[in-house]
Design an enzyme around this catalytic site. Structure first.
Site, PDB file in Angstrom:
ATOM      1  N   ASN A 120       0.802  -1.239   0.000  1.00 17.75           N
ATOM      2  CA  ASN A 120       0.000   0.000   0.000  1.00 17.75           C
ATOM      3  C   ASN A 120       0.831   1.283   0.000  1.00 17.75           C
ATOM      4  OD1 ASN A 120      -2.603  -1.362   0.112  1.00 17.75           O
ATOM      5  ND2 ASN A 120      -1.981  -1.974   2.169  1.00 17.75           N
ATOM      6  N   HIS A 145       8.804   3.676   9.836  1.00 16.28           N
ATOM      7  CA  HIS A 145       7.360   3.888   9.671  1.00 16.28           C
ATOM      8  C   HIS A 145       7.110   5.379   9.532  1.00 16.28           C
ATOM      9  CE1 HIS A 145       6.635  -0.244  10.528  1.00 16.28           C
ATOM     10  NE2 HIS A 145       7.454  -0.139  11.572  1.00 16.28           N
ATOM     11  N   GLU A 193      14.326  -0.269  10.454  1.00 16.66           N
ATOM     12  CA  GLU A 193      12.863  -0.313  10.259  1.00 16.66           C
ATOM     13  C   GLU A 193      12.330   1.121  10.302  1.00 16.66           C
ATOM     14  OE1 GLU A 193      11.012  -1.937  13.742  1.00 16.66           O
ATOM     15  OE2 GLU A 193       8.992  -1.959  12.870  1.00 16.66           O
ATOM     16  N   ALA A 212       2.126  -3.116   6.559  1.00 14.55           N
ATOM     17  CA  ALA A 212       1.297  -4.023   7.376  1.00 14.55           C
ATOM     18  C   ALA A 212       2.020  -5.329   7.721  1.00 14.55           C
ATOM     19  CB  ALA A 212      -0.008  -4.320   6.651  1.00 14.55           C
TER      20      ALA A 212
END
Ligand code: DQA
Length: 145
Positions: A10, A100, A98, A77
């Site tokens: 997405n 986000h 990581e 996700a």
């Protein structure tokens, strides 16, 4: 010197999907921003995206075979579900950050779990797309010789 940036499901719809959470920058804006930052830092970069978990595993494996020295990954996700991505990062042993875009720590309970985190050298969350640049800088400063 090469850094691979991997984006999960997405994220190709950045700018369209839930702009109040993810902002109005498009995926192409993000790629341009990462490439410009890499050029300035004198590092080679490749930016990949897939909506499929197995593709993301393959991207991580390819990083090993092509001698990538650092990975920036927004598993989207799959952060919250994927043992396969955790195992892939552990398998290749490449320093991985990581990222986000949103602050997952302030969102739903199911977003509080990150399987991949235990294999990553750092997590950057809630800094918008600048988080990708920060992740690259961290890899260059601390993990890539
Ligand atoms: C995300 C956060 C995830 O929880 C979500 O599923 C995403 C994007 C972020 O960048 O904030 O798709 O990884």
């Amino acid at each position: 010197m090469k850094i691979l940036v991997i984006n999960g499901p997405n994220l190709n719809l950045l700018g369209v999907r839930e702009p109040s959470i993810y902002g109005r920058e498009t995926y192409f804006d993000l790629v341009d921003k990462i490439k410009a930052h890499a050029d300035k830092a004198g590092v080679d970069t490749e930016v990949l995206q897939s909506n499929h978990e197995g593709d993301l595993v393959d991207f991580i494996h390819r990083a090993y075979y092509t001698k990538v020295q650092g990975i920036v990954i927004n598993p989207a996700a799959y952060t919250h579900t994927s043992v396969a991505l955790l195992d892939a990062v552990k398998a290749v042993g490449i320093p991985t950050v990581e990222v986000h875009i949103s602050d997952v720590s302030k969102r739903e309970d199911f977003r509080q779990v990150s399987y991949i985190r235990q294999a990553c050298v750092a997590t950057i969350s809630g800094k918008g797309t600048d988080g990708y640049l920060e992740a690259m800088d961290l890899l260059l400063k601390e993990y890539i010789k």
